[in-house]
Scaffold this motif. Structure first.
Motif, PDB file in Angstrom:
ATOM      1  N   GLU A  65       1.343  -6.917   9.804  1.00  0.00           N
ATOM      2  CA  GLU A  65       2.361  -6.351   9.166  1.00  0.00           C
ATOM      3  C   GLU A  65       3.699  -6.951   9.899  1.00  0.00           C
ATOM      4  O   GLU A  65       3.857  -7.300  10.954  1.00  0.00           O
ATOM      5  CB  GLU A  65       2.465  -4.954   9.594  1.00  0.00           C
ATOM      6  N   GLY A  66       4.533  -7.181   8.761  1.00  0.00           N
ATOM      7  CA  GLY A  66       5.864  -7.844   9.411  1.00  0.00           C
ATOM      8  C   GLY A  66       5.982  -9.281   9.515  1.00  0.00           C
ATOM      9  O   GLY A  66       6.942  -9.949   9.784  1.00  0.00           O
ATOM     10  N   SER A  67       4.708 -10.030   9.191  1.00  0.00           N
ATOM     11  CA  SER A  67       4.696 -11.353   9.319  1.00  0.00           C
ATOM     12  C   SER A  67       5.228 -12.245   8.374  1.00  0.00           C
ATOM     13  O   SER A  67       5.563 -11.314   7.038  1.00  0.00           O
ATOM     14  CB  SER A  67       3.269 -11.904   9.610  1.00  0.00           C
ATOM     15  N   GLU A  85       3.606 -14.180   6.433  1.00  0.00           N
ATOM     16  CA  GLU A  85       2.863 -13.980   5.168  1.00  0.00           C
ATOM     17  C   GLU A  85       2.770 -12.424   4.344  1.00  0.00           C
ATOM     18  O   GLU A  85       2.639 -12.433   3.397  1.00  0.00           O
ATOM     19  CB  GLU A  85       1.258 -14.184   5.790  1.00  0.00           C
ATOM     20  N   TYR A  86       3.220 -11.479   5.403  1.00  0.00           N
ATOM     21  CA  TYR A  86       3.411 -10.087   4.718  1.00  0.00           C
ATOM     22  C   TYR A  86       4.539 -10.337   3.804  1.00  0.00           C
ATOM     23  O   TYR A  86       4.236  -9.613   2.659  1.00  0.00           O
ATOM     24  CB  TYR A  86       3.481  -9.398   5.998  1.00  0.00           C
ATOM     25  N   HIS A  87       5.487 -10.825   4.313  1.00  0.00           N
ATOM     26  CA  HIS A  87       6.380 -10.731   3.294  1.00  0.00           C
ATOM     27  C   HIS A  87       6.454 -11.474   1.920  1.00  0.00           C
ATOM     28  O   HIS A  87       7.023 -11.495   0.964  1.00  0.00           O
ATOM     29  CB  HIS A  87       7.826 -10.914   4.031  1.00  0.00           C
ATOM     30  N   ALA A  88       5.885 -12.940   2.282  1.00  0.00           N
ATOM     31  CA  ALA A  88       5.495 -13.807   1.085  1.00  0.00           C
ATOM     32  C   ALA A  88       4.390 -13.056   0.249  1.00  0.00           C
ATOM     33  O   ALA A  88       4.808 -13.415  -1.141  1.00  0.00           O
ATOM     34  CB  ALA A  88       4.821 -15.053   1.871  1.00  0.00           C
ATOM     35  N   LEU A  89       3.708 -12.345   0.664  1.00  0.00           N
ATOM     36  CA  LEU A  89       2.482 -11.690  -0.480  1.00  0.00           C
ATOM     37  C   LEU A  89       3.205 -10.735  -1.202  1.00  0.00           C
ATOM     38  O   LEU A  89       3.200 -10.677  -2.412  1.00  0.00           O
ATOM     39  CB  LEU A  89       1.375 -11.048   0.372  1.00  0.00           C
ATOM     40  N   THR A  90       4.363  -9.924  -0.613  1.00  0.00           N
ATOM     41  CA  THR A  90       4.905  -8.907  -1.433  1.00  0.00           C
ATOM     42  C   THR A  90       5.805  -9.649  -2.410  1.00  0.00           C
ATOM     43  O   THR A  90       5.829  -9.183  -3.578  1.00  0.00           O
ATOM     44  CB  THR A  90       5.841  -7.934  -0.448  1.00  0.00           C
ATOM     45  N   ALA A  91       6.276 -10.948  -2.108  1.00  0.00           N
ATOM     46  CA  ALA A  91       7.218 -11.682  -2.869  1.00  0.00           C
ATOM     47  C   ALA A  91       6.485 -12.095  -4.119  1.00  0.00           C
ATOM     48  O   ALA A  91       6.998 -12.459  -5.327  1.00  0.00           O
ATOM     49  CB  ALA A  91       8.041 -12.461  -2.231  1.00  0.00           C
ATOM     50  N   ARG A 113      -6.153  -6.308   6.676  1.00  0.00           N
ATOM     51  CA  ARG A 113      -5.212  -6.659   5.505  1.00  0.00           C
ATOM     52  C   ARG A 113      -4.102  -5.426   5.603  1.00  0.00           C
ATOM     53  O   ARG A 113      -4.156  -4.446   4.841  1.00  0.00           O
ATOM     54  CB  ARG A 113      -6.202  -6.496   4.222  1.00  0.00           C
ATOM     55  N   CYS A 114      -3.132  -5.716   6.372  1.00  0.00           N
ATOM     56  CA  CYS A 114      -1.993  -4.981   6.373  1.00  0.00           C
ATOM     57  C   CYS A 114      -0.913  -5.170   5.446  1.00  0.00           C
ATOM     58  O   CYS A 114       0.264  -5.909   5.919  1.00  0.00           O
ATOM     59  CB  CYS A 114      -1.549  -4.915   7.822  1.00  0.00           C
ATOM     60  N   TYR A 115      -1.058  -5.023   4.231  1.00  0.00           N
ATOM     61  CA  TYR A 115      -0.152  -5.467   2.944  1.00  0.00           C
ATOM     62  C   TYR A 115       0.957  -4.229   3.014  1.00  0.00           C
ATOM     63  O   TYR A 115       0.841  -3.096   3.364  1.00  0.00           O
ATOM     64  CB  TYR A 115      -0.847  -5.467   2.040  1.00  0.00           C
ATOM     65  N   ASP A 116       2.096  -4.555   2.325  1.00  0.00           N
ATOM     66  CA  ASP A 116       2.980  -3.527   1.932  1.00  0.00           C
ATOM     67  C   ASP A 116       2.533  -3.089   0.474  1.00  0.00           C
ATOM     68  O   ASP A 116       2.900  -3.348  -0.401  1.00  0.00           O
ATOM     69  CB  ASP A 116       4.538  -4.152   1.696  1.00  0.00           C
ATOM     70  N   TYR A 117       1.665  -2.085   0.557  1.00  0.00           N
ATOM     71  CA  TYR A 117       0.949  -1.424  -0.521  1.00  0.00           C
ATOM     72  C   TYR A 117       1.927  -0.976  -1.318  1.00  0.00           C
ATOM     73  O   TYR A 117       1.885  -0.992  -2.621  1.00  0.00           O
ATOM     74  CB  TYR A 117      -0.171  -0.487  -0.098  1.00  0.00           C
ATOM     75  N   VAL A 118       2.880  -0.105  -0.612  1.00  0.00           N
ATOM     76  CA  VAL A 118       4.074   0.611  -1.687  1.00  0.00           C
ATOM     77  C   VAL A 118       4.753  -0.251  -2.567  1.00  0.00           C
ATOM     78  O   VAL A 118       4.960  -0.303  -3.756  1.00  0.00           O
ATOM     79  CB  VAL A 118       4.968   1.446  -0.911  1.00  0.00           C
ATOM     80  N   ALA A 119       5.356  -1.426  -1.963  1.00  0.00           N
ATOM     81  CA  ALA A 119       5.995  -2.407  -2.703  1.00  0.00           C
ATOM     82  C   ALA A 119       5.344  -3.034  -3.769  1.00  0.00           C
ATOM     83  O   ALA A 119       5.699  -3.657  -4.695  1.00  0.00           O
ATOM     84  CB  ALA A 119       6.979  -3.325  -1.661  1.00  0.00           C
ATOM     85  N   ILE A 120       3.943  -3.533  -3.040  1.00  0.00           N
ATOM     86  CA  ILE A 120       3.069  -4.355  -4.312  1.00  0.00           C
ATOM     87  C   ILE A 120       2.772  -3.563  -5.395  1.00  0.00           C
ATOM     88  O   ILE A 120       2.988  -3.859  -6.493  1.00  0.00           O
ATOM     89  CB  ILE A 120       1.815  -4.406  -3.317  1.00  0.00           C
TER      90      ILE A 120
END
Length: 364
Positions: A131-133, A135-141, A173-180
């Motif tokens: 979370e916050g890495s 890769e975390y932000h890149a995946l959301t984008a 797999r700590c993704y930004d589920y809400v934004a995704i």
């Protein structure tokens, strides 16, 4: 992958797309038009190749995600039934932290979808993310930009994203589920492989225990994710566990195979298709058994070397219990991994078993 290598790859891929014949491969040219009709309920099918798709229950199917080799015949047939066909999208996350790499990947996927007359993309990224890495932000984008590009270039197209059975950092797999979820059209919730991290006793258990599975949807909904963005995934396969020991109570102790911080995992077993399971249960030691707590079927058998195995799986009974919740929770639909692994032979028993599995998706 270095930026120059990825851009070079995409450039070559784009050249291949341009050079490919854009002539419609269908007997009727209108079947190459993308499907734009919105459905009130999704039945989402993963197809891994071969021709068993000819035996699917096409009166139910709304979307096919192709994870095997591209099959123009499948695309034409699905379109004739009003069903979407979407491509698989996966990429190493470290490579798309860079914006140019990300844009190049998206451009390639859109070009491929156009050249193959497909209706969208299913993004399948099952990599560990902190979370916050970056890769975390890149995946959301990536999800946001992919959705925008597909919707712009292929009007009416569908972009879905595969998520673990729970949003609680399953398998790291700590993704930004809400934004995704806000960005794409659908989240396909992979409600299976729920023993990938066994933190308690190292024993064989259900692939997708009913209560655990359904409680996890409440966790997604508690994040204020629109239920109409969620598609429930169910397994059409099970796990075959060699028992290190089988207790008098029928508990099968399994080998300790660690995975992402957990001392044991379902990697101690092997995935088996429903087709195999239905044949094996008939010659098993126990016949079909039912676990009331996990609300799942299982059986024990002895292999040729004399070792006892315990097999856990889902059948129409356990799937019906989950499918009933799809409508009660207002979810968008249901699907399975994967459509190819039933017995589509002409044997009467096989036809009955296969029909019941398809029908179970709509509840009982």
């Amino acid at each position: 992958m270095a930026w120059s290598l990825l851009v070079g790859y995409v450039f070559l891929s784009s050249l291949l797309v341009i050079c490919r014949s854009t002539t419609c491969p269908c007997e009727r040219p209108e079947l190459c038009q993308q499907i734009r009709e919105e459905r009130d309920f999704e039945v989402f099918v993963f197809d891994v190749g071969g021709k068993t798709w000819k035996s699917y229950n096409w009166s139910m199917v709304t979307t096919v995600a192709t994870f095997g080799k591209y099959d123009a015949e499948l695309m034409c047939y699905a379109h004739s039934k009003g069903a979407r066909v979407v491509q698989k999208g996966d990429v190493r996350l470290a490579s798309i932290v860079d914006q140019d790499n990300r844009t190049a990947w998206i451009t390639d996927k859109v070009s491929l979808a156009k050249s193959q007359f497909m209706d969208g993309i299913n993004i399948d990224i099952e990599q560990a993310v902190e979370e916050g890495s970056p890769e975390y932000h890149a995946l959301t984008a990536l999800v946001k930009e992919t959705t925008e590009a597909f919707h712009r270039e292929i009007p009416g197209s569908q972009v879905s994203f595969d998520v673990a059975w729970s949003p609680k950092c399953i398998d790291k797999r700590c993704y930004d589920y809400v934004a995704i979820a806000e960005s794409c059209d659908l989240l396909f919730v992979m409600s299976y492989d729920e023993q990938s991290q066994i933190l308690g006793d190292c024993i064989a258990m259900a692939n997708a225990p009913v209560l655990q599975t359904l409680n996890a949807y409440d966790l997604y909904l508690d994040l204020n994710i629109d239920p109409k963005k969620l598609v429930m995934g169910v397994p059409w396969y099970g796990y075959d566990y060699p028992c290190v020991n089988l207790s008098q109570e029928g508990i099968c102790s399994i080998a300790k195979v660690p995975f992402r911080g957990a001392p044991c995992s379902d990697a101690a077993g092997k995935q088996k298709t429903y087709k195999w399971i239905m044949k094996q249960v008939n010659s098993s030691l126990s016949g079909r058994l039912w676990d009331d707590k996990q609300q799942a079927p299982y059986f024990n058998y002895k292999d040729q070397k004399g070792q006892i195995h315990q097999v856990w799986y889902d059948d129409p009974h356990s799937i019906c219990l989950k499918a009933a919740t799809v409508k009660s929770k207002g979810l968008m639909g249901i699907g399975m991994w994967n459509g190819n692994i039933l017995d589509y032979s002409d044997e009467p028993v096989a036809r009955e078993q296969t029909s019941r599995m398809w029908n179970a998706l709509l509840g009982c």
